[in-house]
Scaffold this motif. Structure first.
Motif, mmCIF file in Angstrom:
data_model
loop_
_atom_site.group_PDB
_atom_site.id
_atom_site.type_symbol
_atom_site.label_atom_id
_atom_site.label_comp_id
_atom_site.label_asym_id
_atom_site.label_seq_id
_atom_site.Cartn_x
_atom_site.Cartn_y
_atom_site.Cartn_z
ATOM 1 N N UNK B 188 4.776 -99.071 74.763
ATOM 2 C CA UNK B 188 5.261 -97.603 75.293
ATOM 3 C C UNK B 188 5.679 -97.635 76.673
ATOM 4 N N UNK B 189 6.811 -96.947 76.501
ATOM 5 C CA UNK B 189 7.600 -96.654 77.746
ATOM 6 C C UNK B 189 7.581 -95.221 78.056
ATOM 7 N N UNK B 190 6.878 -94.894 79.173
ATOM 8 C CA UNK B 190 6.754 -93.557 79.559
ATOM 9 C C UNK B 190 5.889 -92.860 78.104
ATOM 10 N N UNK B 191 6.863 -91.548 77.676
ATOM 11 C CA UNK B 191 6.163 -90.988 76.648
ATOM 12 C C UNK B 191 6.444 -91.509 75.114
ATOM 13 N N UNK B 192 7.389 -92.406 75.345
ATOM 14 C CA UNK B 192 7.916 -93.135 73.863
ATOM 15 C C UNK B 192 7.280 -94.417 73.758
ATOM 16 N N UNK B 193 6.950 -94.612 72.189
ATOM 17 C CA UNK B 193 6.645 -95.886 71.861
ATOM 18 C C UNK B 193 7.961 -96.343 71.345
ATOM 19 N N UNK B 194 8.533 -97.740 71.669
ATOM 20 C CA UNK B 194 9.416 -98.319 71.581
ATOM 21 C C UNK B 194 9.201 -99.557 70.819
ATOM 22 N N UNK B 195 9.665 -99.683 69.645
ATOM 23 C CA UNK B 195 9.603 -101.050 68.753
ATOM 24 C C UNK B 195 10.481 -102.136 69.725
ATOM 25 N N UNK B 196 9.879 -103.552 69.587
ATOM 26 C CA UNK B 196 10.770 -104.412 70.222
ATOM 27 C C UNK B 196 11.995 -104.754 69.466
ATOM 28 N N UNK B 197 11.896 -104.609 68.149
ATOM 29 C CA UNK B 197 13.272 -104.746 67.587
ATOM 30 C C UNK B 197 14.331 -103.818 67.969
ATOM 31 N N UNK B 198 13.771 -102.622 68.387
ATOM 32 C CA UNK B 198 14.895 -101.769 68.747
ATOM 33 C C UNK B 198 15.484 -102.207 70.247
ATOM 34 N N UNK B 199 14.547 -102.872 70.972
ATOM 35 C CA UNK B 199 15.036 -103.322 72.344
ATOM 36 C C UNK B 199 16.145 -104.540 71.995
ATOM 37 N N UNK B 200 15.672 -105.314 70.967
ATOM 38 C CA UNK B 200 16.559 -106.546 70.703
ATOM 39 C C UNK B 200 17.913 -105.901 70.480
ATOM 40 N N UNK B 201 18.115 -104.820 69.252
ATOM 41 C CA UNK B 201 19.144 -104.338 68.880
ATOM 42 C C UNK B 201 20.225 -103.961 70.052
ATOM 43 N N UNK B 202 19.356 -103.001 70.959
ATOM 44 C CA UNK B 202 20.402 -102.394 71.917
ATOM 45 C C UNK B 202 20.705 -103.567 72.868
ATOM 46 N N UNK B 203 19.953 -104.226 73.316
ATOM 47 C CA UNK B 203 19.953 -105.482 74.132
ATOM 48 C C UNK B 203 21.131 -106.351 73.627
ATOM 49 N N UNK B 204 21.005 -106.907 72.220
ATOM 50 C CA UNK B 204 21.873 -107.777 71.807
ATOM 51 C C UNK B 204 23.221 -107.254 71.464
ATOM 52 N N UNK B 205 23.351 -106.065 71.175
ATOM 53 C CA UNK B 205 24.757 -105.228 71.030
ATOM 54 C C UNK B 205 25.515 -105.163 72.286
ATOM 55 N N UNK B 206 24.612 -104.621 73.487
ATOM 56 C CA UNK B 206 25.252 -104.698 74.848
ATOM 57 C C UNK B 206 25.692 -105.871 75.269
ATOM 58 N N UNK B 207 25.148 -107.055 74.908
ATOM 59 C CA UNK B 207 25.356 -108.476 75.173
ATOM 60 C C UNK B 207 26.597 -108.753 74.625
ATOM 61 N N UNK B 208 26.623 -108.521 73.308
ATOM 62 C CA UNK B 208 27.799 -108.799 72.405
ATOM 63 C C UNK B 208 29.175 -108.129 73.023
ATOM 64 N N UNK B 209 28.836 -106.756 73.260
ATOM 65 C CA UNK B 209 29.960 -106.007 73.483
ATOM 66 C C UNK B 209 30.395 -106.681 74.883
ATOM 67 N N UNK B 210 29.658 -106.794 76.065
ATOM 68 C CA UNK B 210 29.903 -107.587 77.197
ATOM 69 C C UNK B 210 30.654 -108.812 76.939
ATOM 70 N N UNK B 211 30.302 -109.743 75.921
ATOM 71 C CA UNK B 211 30.640 -110.857 75.828
ATOM 72 C C UNK B 211 32.192 -110.611 74.938
ATOM 73 N N UNK B 212 32.389 -109.779 74.372
ATOM 74 C CA UNK B 212 33.786 -109.420 73.750
ATOM 75 C C UNK B 212 34.516 -109.240 74.863
ATOM 76 N N UNK B 213 34.197 -108.121 75.845
ATOM 77 C CA UNK B 213 34.950 -107.852 76.853
ATOM 78 C C UNK B 213 35.284 -108.926 77.823
ATOM 79 N N UNK B 214 34.434 -109.809 77.897
ATOM 80 C CA UNK B 214 34.769 -111.016 78.784
ATOM 81 C C UNK B 214 35.841 -111.802 78.156
ATOM 82 N N UNK B 215 35.670 -112.011 76.658
ATOM 83 C CA UNK B 215 36.637 -112.716 76.013
ATOM 84 C C UNK B 215 37.892 -112.364 76.148
ATOM 85 N N UNK B 216 38.091 -110.913 76.021
ATOM 86 C CA UNK B 216 39.334 -110.244 76.000
ATOM 87 C C UNK B 216 40.006 -109.912 77.398
#
Lengths: 248, 347
Positions: B188-216
């Motif tokens: 529970x983050x403040x008023x919202x309940x957040x599934x761990x999978x949501x955090x995984x998705x957003x986190x990994x997506x952000x990491x992958x995007x950062x990784x692609x940026x570094x690669x390029x």
């Protein structure tokens, strides 16, 4: 006699049914500057494109003893040290000067030769202007700087035979002089050069040997010094020392 | 709609948006380098998710024989090319890489107790038998026509899409599948309940995007791909072959697609034909970026995710209509404002 590095025999190139290059035989020896001069539309750029494997051609091209036509791809030729600086420069406009240079070493990098930092220092020593602008985007350079970057990028590949297509095109006389001075310097560093130019007098002054291309065929060939005094060449391409005396 | 519902929808929108962002980046990359509008991008999402579901349930990766078959086909095509170029020295490597390696991988994977393996290993096995399809598809379908017009490449892409959807039905069956989340539960983050999978998705997506940026930005291969997108002739003259660049970006896009599928499979049921719609939404994001701008494409994709989420609340029957209608004003705006960009040259 120095060994031959590139040789064509009976080279022909067609654009559709039109023959742009007909039965061209040229020879470049190691450590020489060979120039191909001739008017607009004579087939000079077509000749270089065919040598680089960019266009289908007939006849025979031998580079370092290997037949290349249909047998070696562009990247295979680059890997063997045949590098073309095209008339349009073909830089990577939105990338920095340093990145453009780095990519010149791509073929070497793939072969496992990772020593590009040293080569880049050598290129910066030849073209100090590029060192000053190494962070600038290539698309924002002036015409002369672009030509320098195109040549510098080609040198990053450590070419054995460097082919230059109209390096003086669109440049101010002082810069043309500078570019040709560098061409001579490259020769002294052991790079063989095939120089294609419309600026015939300037090209013949730095070259060892010259070919005059007309309508896709070699009309005259000789030692560059002899061509400078050949009445046919003087009449057609050198004028009377007036308008073409750019690098004189 | 109260604040709690709004937050829930936002969470949903951002989660899907992160996936669309990944796909839109892959689409922009493939288009910029090869000029292919890569319709089958979505199929890799479905293949990745369903392969992971199979491995997770203890079955062999369904596409393993497809990888072997296409690998042998690539080996034959490449061998013929090598012989024609007189480069017979390349033959052993060509045959080993394309034909022998996949067969070895199949032999190894058959010995493994798939069901009992760690989750991460299951992911890697699923990826290992989906991602190679990317470069294989490039070699067999696109490389022979690499110099053709954008329209012809698009038609080939549509054909590959239909073939892959059909084969998806054959390999995975008509039933959908879900996989267990990376981590159960939520927080529970403040008023919202957040599934761990949501955090995984957003986190990994952000990491992958950062990784692609570094690669390029920093690797010579990434720079070579950018250079090919900027000036194909210039890249070719530097020995960056179009074949290599194409193979590289189809591999990257297959990896991004398959991994996206594994990311969302715990929160959505994936069917063999789910990928198409998911891919299309990534495509809308890519269009918002004009098929050239990576940051705009990613931002557009997140916008698509949010729009989809909120419209599913207000008018769920029209959810897809609303999302795809977004493309019309975007295209209108772009066709009115885009200036034609030439290769910047000095004459």
């Amino acid at each position: 006699m120095k060994p031959v590095i590139m040789e064509t025999s009976g080279l022909c190139v067609n654009y559709g049914r039109v023959e742009a290059i007909h039965n061209v035989n040229i020879r470049i020896r190691e450590g020489e500057i060979v120039t191909v001069i001739g008017p607009n539309g004579a087939g000079k750029t077509t000749l270089l494109s065919a040598l680089m494997g960019l266009l289908p051609a007939r006849g025979e091209v031998k580079y370092q003893g290997h037949s290349t036509l249909g047998a070696m791809s562009v990247d295979a030729l680059v890997a063997k040290g045949l590098v073309l600086v095209p008339e349009k420069r073909e830089l990577f406009g939105s990338m920095s000067v340093a990145d453009n240079l780095l990519l010149g070493a791509f073929a070497r990098h793939r072969r496992g030769d990772r020593d590009h930092a040293k080569t880049m220092d050598e290129v910066y020593a030849i073209f100090p202007r590029l060192a000053e602008r190494h962070k600038q985007e290539a698309g924002t350079l002036s015409g002369g700087e672009r030509q320098m970057l195109a040549m510098g990028r080609a040198l990053m590949a450590k070419p054995t035979l460097l082919m230059l297509d109209e390096p003086s095109l669109g440049l101010a006389p002082l810069i043309v002089k500078e570019i040709l001075r560098i061409v001579v310097q490259l020769k002294s560093m052991g790079v063989s050069i095939l120089l294609v130019e419309q600026n015939a007098r300037a090209a013949l002054q730095v070259a060892d040997y010259g070919y005059v291309l007309e309508n896709g065929s070699v009309a005259v060939e000789n030692e560059a010094k002899a061509l400078l005094h050949d009445p046919r060449v003087i009449e057609s391409y050198l004028g009377l020392g007036g308008s073409h005396s750019i690098a004189a | 709609m109260d604040a709690a519902v709004a937050l829930l929808l936002a969470q949903d929108g951002i989660t899907n948006g992160a996936i669309y962002a990944l796909l839109s980046l892959a689409l922009v990359l493939v288009f910029a380098v090869t000029r292919v509008i890569y319709i089958p991008q979505g199929e890799f999402v479905a293949y990745g998710a369903l392969s992971m579901a199979a491995v997770n349930a203890g079955f062999l990766p369904p596409t393993m024989w497809l990888v072997v078959t296409l690998g042998i086909a690539v080996a034959i095509v490449d061998s013929v090319a090598a012989i024609r170029e007189g480069a017979k020295a390349r033959l052993p490597m060509v045959i080993f890489k394309n034909a022998v390696l996949p067969i070895l991988a199949v032999i190894v994977v058959r010995q493994l107790p798939l069901k009992d393996l760690a989750y991460v290993l299951q992911v890697l096995i699923a990826l290992a038998f989906v991602v190679p399809l990317g470069p294989q598809v490039y070699r067999l379908a696109f490389q022979p026509v690499a110099e053709a017009s954008v329209l012809l490449l698009l038609i080939v892409a549509v054909a590959v899409h239909f073939v892959m959807v059909g084969m998806g039905l054959y390999f995975f069956g008509a039933e959908g599948a879900r996989i267990p989340p990376f981590t159960d539960g939520g927080v529970t983050l403040g008023p919202a309940y957040v599934q761990y999978q949501t955090i995984w998705i957003v986190g990994i997506a952000a990491l992958l995007i950062a990784g692609l940026a570094l690669f390029f930005e920093h690797s010579i291969y990434g720079k070579a791909l950018r250079a090919t997108a900027i000036n194909r002739t210039g890249a070719r003259l530097m020995g960056i072959s179009a074949d290599l660049a194409g193979k590289l970006c189809f591999t990257l896009s297959a990896l991004v697609g398959a991994f996206s599928g594994i990311l969302i499979a715990p929160i959505t049921t994936i069917y063999y034909d789910t990928g198409f719609l998911v891919g299309l939404k990534g495509f809308v994001g890519a269009i918002i970026g004009g098929l050239v701008s990576y940051p705009l494409a990613a931002a557009g994709a997140v916008l698509v995710g949010l729009l989809e989420s909120y419209s599913s609340f207000y008018a769920s029957a029209y959810k897809e209509v609303i999302v795809f209608t977004l493309i019309i004003p975007v295209l209108l705006y772009q066709s009115l404002t885009t200036k034609h960009i030439d290769d910047e040259e000095d004459h």
